[in-house]
Design a protein around this motif. Structure first.
Motif, short mmCIF file in Angstrom:
data_model
loop_
_atom_site.label_atom_id
_atom_site.label_comp_id
_atom_site.label_asym_id
_atom_site.label_seq_id
_atom_site.Cartn_x
_atom_site.Cartn_y
_atom_site.Cartn_z
N VAL A 1 -12.12 -2.68 -2.35
CA VAL A 1 -11.89 -1.43 -3.08
C VAL A 1 -12.27 -1.65 -4.54
O VAL A 1 -11.79 -2.59 -5.18
CB VAL A 1 -10.41 -0.99 -2.99
CG1 VAL A 1 -10.18 0.29 -3.77
CG2 VAL A 1 -9.98 -0.82 -1.53
N ASP A 2 -13.15 -0.79 -5.04
CA ASP A 2 -13.63 -0.94 -6.42
C ASP A 2 -14.17 -2.34 -6.66
O ASP A 2 -13.93 -2.96 -7.70
CB ASP A 2 -12.52 -0.61 -7.43
CG ASP A 2 -12.07 0.84 -7.36
OD1 ASP A 2 -12.90 1.69 -7.00
OD2 ASP A 2 -10.90 1.12 -7.65
N TYR B 1 -5.89 -9.40 -1.70
CA TYR B 1 -6.31 -10.74 -2.10
C TYR B 1 -5.23 -11.79 -1.88
O TYR B 1 -5.50 -12.89 -1.41
CB TYR B 1 -6.72 -10.73 -3.57
CG TYR B 1 -7.32 -12.03 -4.06
CD1 TYR B 1 -8.64 -12.34 -3.77
CD2 TYR B 1 -6.56 -12.95 -4.78
CE1 TYR B 1 -9.20 -13.54 -4.20
CE2 TYR B 1 -7.11 -14.14 -5.21
CZ TYR B 1 -8.44 -14.43 -4.92
OH TYR B 1 -8.97 -15.62 -5.34
N TYR C 1 0.85 -1.19 0.00
CA TYR C 1 0.00 0.00 0.00
C TYR C 1 0.89 1.24 0.00
O TYR C 1 1.90 1.30 0.70
CB TYR C 1 -0.85 0.04 1.27
CG TYR C 1 -2.20 -0.62 1.19
CD1 TYR C 1 -2.39 -1.84 0.53
CD2 TYR C 1 -3.30 -0.05 1.83
CE1 TYR C 1 -3.62 -2.45 0.51
CE2 TYR C 1 -4.54 -0.67 1.82
CZ TYR C 1 -4.70 -1.87 1.15
OH TYR C 1 -5.92 -2.47 1.14
N LYS D 1 -13.31 -5.10 -5.42
CA LYS D 1 -12.32 -6.17 -5.41
C LYS D 1 -11.55 -6.16 -4.09
O LYS D 1 -11.38 -5.10 -3.48
CB LYS D 1 -11.34 -6.02 -6.58
CG LYS D 1 -11.98 -6.15 -7.95
CD LYS D 1 -10.93 -5.98 -9.04
CE LYS D 1 -11.56 -6.08 -10.43
NZ LYS D 1 -10.55 -5.89 -11.50
N CYS D 2 -11.06 -7.33 -3.69
CA CYS D 2 -10.24 -7.43 -2.48
C CYS D 2 -8.87 -6.81 -2.74
O CYS D 2 -8.14 -7.25 -3.64
CB CYS D 2 -10.08 -8.89 -2.06
SG CYS D 2 -9.01 -9.10 -0.62
N SER D 3 -8.50 -5.81 -1.95
CA SER D 3 -7.22 -5.11 -2.17
C SER D 3 -6.05 -5.80 -1.47
O SER D 3 -4.90 -5.35 -1.60
CB SER D 3 -7.33 -3.66 -1.68
OG SER D 3 -7.61 -3.61 -0.30
N GLN E 1 -2.87 5.15 0.17
CA GLN E 1 -3.79 4.01 0.27
C GLN E 1 -4.01 3.60 1.73
O GLN E 1 -5.10 3.18 2.09
CB GLN E 1 -3.25 2.83 -0.55
CG GLN E 1 -3.36 3.04 -2.05
CD GLN E 1 -2.66 1.95 -2.84
OE1 GLN E 1 -1.59 1.45 -2.44
NE2 GLN E 1 -3.23 1.56 -3.97
N PHE F 1 -11.27 -3.69 3.23
CA PHE F 1 -10.30 -4.00 2.18
C PHE F 1 -10.94 -4.16 0.80
O PHE F 1 -10.23 -4.40 -0.17
CB PHE F 1 -9.51 -5.25 2.54
CG PHE F 1 -8.58 -5.06 3.70
CD1 PHE F 1 -7.45 -4.27 3.59
CD2 PHE F 1 -8.86 -5.64 4.93
CE1 PHE F 1 -6.60 -4.06 4.65
CE2 PHE F 1 -8.01 -5.45 6.01
CZ PHE F 1 -6.89 -4.65 5.88
#
Length: 253
Positions: free
Chosen positions: A144-145, A151, A86, A147-149, A90, A142
């Motif tokens: 974000v957009d 993952y 990150y 999706k798992c940021s 972020q 977690f």
């Protein structure tokens, strides 16, 4: 010398691996080994039951009533990922997302934290269902957009969601969101049998807690792990695997 015996089919190999999952996880030498096995078994189950949506970038389990409990060593893996990958911006955004979901729902999150510490039984299960209902409008910080940021470092329970069973005394339940439970029930009716081939989540949770965590380790949900690691509006550099959770209980971020 060919004795005419054919090797087992891929499907048979997958079934055998799932049926041996307890032995396989007990033989694992590290948390990374457990994660690798979880990934493999989940893939096997998805191949056996293509109607399960968990391979289609579905994120239902990241929202509402599926907030996972996470052990200290798994949080350390997530924390390490945050600090390595990150950007400072972020990390600040993560704190703001956590604040937005945690502050108005802190009573529910701490009720869930207390429930996780109780001995598993049907009363605990009924209580957690009631608590999770109050968190229906929340989502994992977690995400974000959509999706798992984190993952690649996601906790074990996230990896098992949708493709594992969990046992509570004599009660066996699919470890999945309600829509997947409903789909599986329809499938079982159509096949005319309650027989299903899936690994048991309890074996993995026991292995992780007993072999890779500190003595008297306490599990909790990710928003609380984040809250306990914020100081002066920044994430602290080193993970604390044994925080005194009482210092944060009821406090806003």
């Amino acid at each position: 010398m060919n004795n005419g015996t054919r090797p087992p089919s891929e499907t048979r190999q997958k079934i055998a691996r799932i049926q041996s999952s307890k032995q396989l996880v007990n033989a694992s030498q590290s948390l990374e080994d457990v994660y690798t096995l979880l990934n493999r078994l989940s893939s096997d189950v998805l191949d056996l039951y293509p109607h399960i949506a968990c391979r289609t970038q579905c994120n239902t389990c990241c929202k509402g009533t599926s907030m996972p409990s996470v052990s200290p060593i798994e949080w350390a893996q997530v924390h390490d990922y945050i600090m390595r990958f990150y950007t400072p911006e972020q990390r600040s955004e993560l704190i703001e997302r956590t604040r937005a979901v945690y502050n108005p729902n802190k009573a529910g999150f701490w009720a869930l934290h207390q429930n996780i510490q109780k001995t598993p039984d049907l009363d605990k299960l009924e209580e957690v269902v009631q608590i999770l209902t109050s968190l229906n409008d929340t989502q994992c910080p977690f995400l974000v957009d959509e999706k798992c940021s984190v993952y690649m470092s996601r906790p074990a329970k996230c990896r098992a969601h949708g493709t594992f069973l969990f046992a509570l005394n004599q009660h066996i339940q699919l470890h999945a969101c309600q829509s997947e439970v409903d789909k599986m029930e329809t499938y079982l009716v159509q096949q005319g049998s309650r027989s299903i081939v899936m690994p048991i989540w309890n074996d993995f949770e026991t292995k992780i807690m007993s072999d890779y965590n500190p003595d008297n380790a306490v599990q909790t949900v990710l928003p609380i792990w984040i809250v306990t690691h914020v100081k002066d509006n920044q994430l602290i550099e080193e993970p604390n695997l044994t925080p005194d959770f009482s210092l944060w209980q009821g406090q806003e971020l």
